[in-house]
Design an enzyme around this catalytic site. Structure first.
Site, short mmCIF file in Angstrom:
data_model
loop_
_atom_site.label_atom_id
_atom_site.label_comp_id
_atom_site.label_asym_id
_atom_site.label_seq_id
_atom_site.Cartn_x
_atom_site.Cartn_y
_atom_site.Cartn_z
CG HIS A 111 35.22 -30.28 5.40
ND1 HIS A 111 36.13 -29.48 4.94
CD2 HIS A 111 34.45 -30.54 4.69
CE1 HIS A 111 35.88 -29.24 3.90
NE2 HIS A 111 34.54 -29.75 3.60
CE LYS A 164 38.95 -28.04 0.79
NZ LYS A 164 38.05 -26.92 -0.02
CG ASP A 187 57.27 -13.35 4.31
OD1 ASP A 187 57.71 -13.47 5.69
OD2 ASP A 187 56.47 -12.50 4.08
CG ASP A 239 52.60 -49.40 7.82
OD1 ASP A 239 51.74 -50.04 8.11
OD2 ASP A 239 53.25 -49.39 6.74
CG HIS A 289 37.89 -29.03 -3.14
ND1 HIS A 289 38.28 -29.87 -2.51
CD2 HIS A 289 36.81 -28.63 -2.67
CE1 HIS A 289 37.59 -30.26 -1.26
NE2 HIS A 289 36.23 -29.36 -1.49
CE LYS A 325 38.12 -32.16 2.35
NZ LYS A 325 36.84 -32.31 2.71
#
Length: 440
Positions: free
Chosen positions: A152, A365, A370, A159, A363, A154
């Protein structure tokens, strides 16, 4: 969705890419020094401002790549933007065009993608690039890692010194019609080197001759960086401690912290506030054949304001018609607690007869306290911690924390957010929702 040939994509590039310029502030510095930014997708028609955009960031990363582009993802779909040119689909075409141009100028393109979607029509990009001789693709055999779940992540790296990691799937609609948030770092080889160790595990699991999970993984995959010994970097005067956490346990090599450990530690260590923005949430698994209760994260949210006097917890859930109906009572129960506030965030549909499938949702996440920012690829059903492959940036930095807090309150106070309904009849807020039983 129909399959798209390489010739059709090239034709669409000529028609569409020129109409989608790369504008806005660059993620790269003029003097070549390291930079960082919070990167977002604000869906078409949503009245919120962001300085850095997913589309422009990805396009810059690819256009500036000199030697390598490495992607780790569930799937990859820019080409199907050709079917939605009236709804910003040309941005997907422009990014695919940039990948083709990069490959043609000699940049090595390596794609580690979840094998379950390797050949389906809506993910044509890897096949287009392979057929043009411009990319090597490894279909990650996730069944070697866990009996259920998917890759899952992304992740985009270029480079060996630039990286994007966040909520946005590597697809045209994640740059245009879904609300997303991620972090990008440029000219940061130490950060990318550590992320590369995780990507290399995906690459290994997708190799044709790989038939089992190493036990143990070779020491080359180990890391020095975690919550106890983070990587310390100074990026344009912003000093930060940083480490990458992962899921699931099978990929947590020595030194590597698990996401669940990282996020619950951040909550437990908070002294003044905890703000959480997420789509799917529930103290249970939702995708197993026999689902079970798993309240570790939920317990942390409930315990923190009880154990730490004056601690404020705010939870912002992105809801849509695919939100589980059975999840809403758990969200409501959190709102009943002292010092816990819960809101739902809804993105309006596009004003057209035919909607774009699986879009128009927040979407995001991420969690911010603090002292700690957690920016992830993972939702928060228990499956994501136990069987699903993902990665997260964990950052202690006044600048990153401040930036995430600003994003959170922009959304919290917007017209798209409202307090969660608590009462007998909340159907006005919770419907439509997915009636799929949790134990289906």
């Amino acid at each position: 969705m129909r399959a798209i040939s390489a010739a059709a994509v090239v034709l669409a590039v000529l028609l569409a890419a020129a109409a989608v310029p790369c504008a806005g502030k660059s993620i790269f510095s003029e003097d070549g020094s390291a930079t960082w930014a919070i990167v977002e997708t604000i869906p078409e028609g949503v009245d919120l401002y962001s300085e850095y955009h997913t589309y422009e960031t990805w396009l810059e990363l690819i256009q500036n790549a000199k030697s390598s582009i490495r992607i780790g993802a569930f799937y990859m779909d820019f080409a199907n933007g050709t079917n939605y040119l009236d709804w910003e689909g040309g941005k997907g075409v422009a990014v695919l065009d940039a990948l083709i141009a990069a490959g043609r100028r000699g940049v090595k393109i390596e794609l580690a993608l979840n094998e379950q979607v390797g050949a389906v029509p809506y993910s044509p990009d890897p096949h287009i690039l392979m057929n043009m001789g411009l990319a090597e693709v490894h279909w990650v055999k996730w069944s070697l890692v866990a009996k259920s779940g998917i890759l899952h992540t992304k992740l985009i790296m270029t480079d060996d010194e630039n990286i994007y990691l966040g909520s946005a799937n590597i697809a045209w609609d994640s740059m245009t019609q879904v609300k997303e948030l991620g972090l990008v770092f440029t000219k940061s080889p130490l950060i990318v080197g550590d992320a590369r160790k995780v990507w290399d595990m995906y690459w290994y699991l997708g190799a044709k001759n790989t038939t089992s999970l190493p036990d143990p993984w070779p020491a080359a995959y180990n890391t020095f960086f975690n919550g106890d010994t983070p990587l310390n970097v100074d990026i344009q005067g912003d000093v930060m401690d940083l480490f990458i956490s992962v899921d699931p346990l099978q990929l947590a090599t020595p030194g590597r912290e698990l996401d669940l450990t990282a996020i619950t530690t951040a909550i437990n260590d908070a002294e003044r506030f905890v703000y959480f923005s997420i789509m799917d949430y529930g103290p249970f698994t939702a995708y197993e054949q026999n689902n079970f209760y798993f309240p570790a994260l939920d317990t942390a949210f409930r315990a923190a304001p009880f154990n730490t006097k004056g601690l404020e917890v705010r939870l912002l859930f992105g809801v849509w018609n695919h939100t589980l109906c059975d999840a809403y009572p758990y969200l409501q129960s959190l709102a009943m607690l002292k010092n816990v506030s819960v809101r739902v965030f809804k993105i309006p549909d596009l004003p057209m007869p035919v909607q774009i499938p699986f879009t128009r949702v927040a979407h995001n996440k991420y969690l911010v306290t603090d002292s700690h920012g957690w920016v992830s690829t993972q939702n928060s059903f228990a499956d994501y911690f136990l069987t699903t492959g993902g990665m997260s940036f964990n950052v202690k930095s006044d600048a990153v924390v401040g930036g995430l807090v600003d994003k959170f309150f922009r959304d919290w106070d917007s017209k798209y957010a409202e307090d969660i309904c608590i009462g007998v009849d909340c159907s006005y807020q919770f419907e439509p929702c997915s009636s799929r039983p949790i134990n289906s």
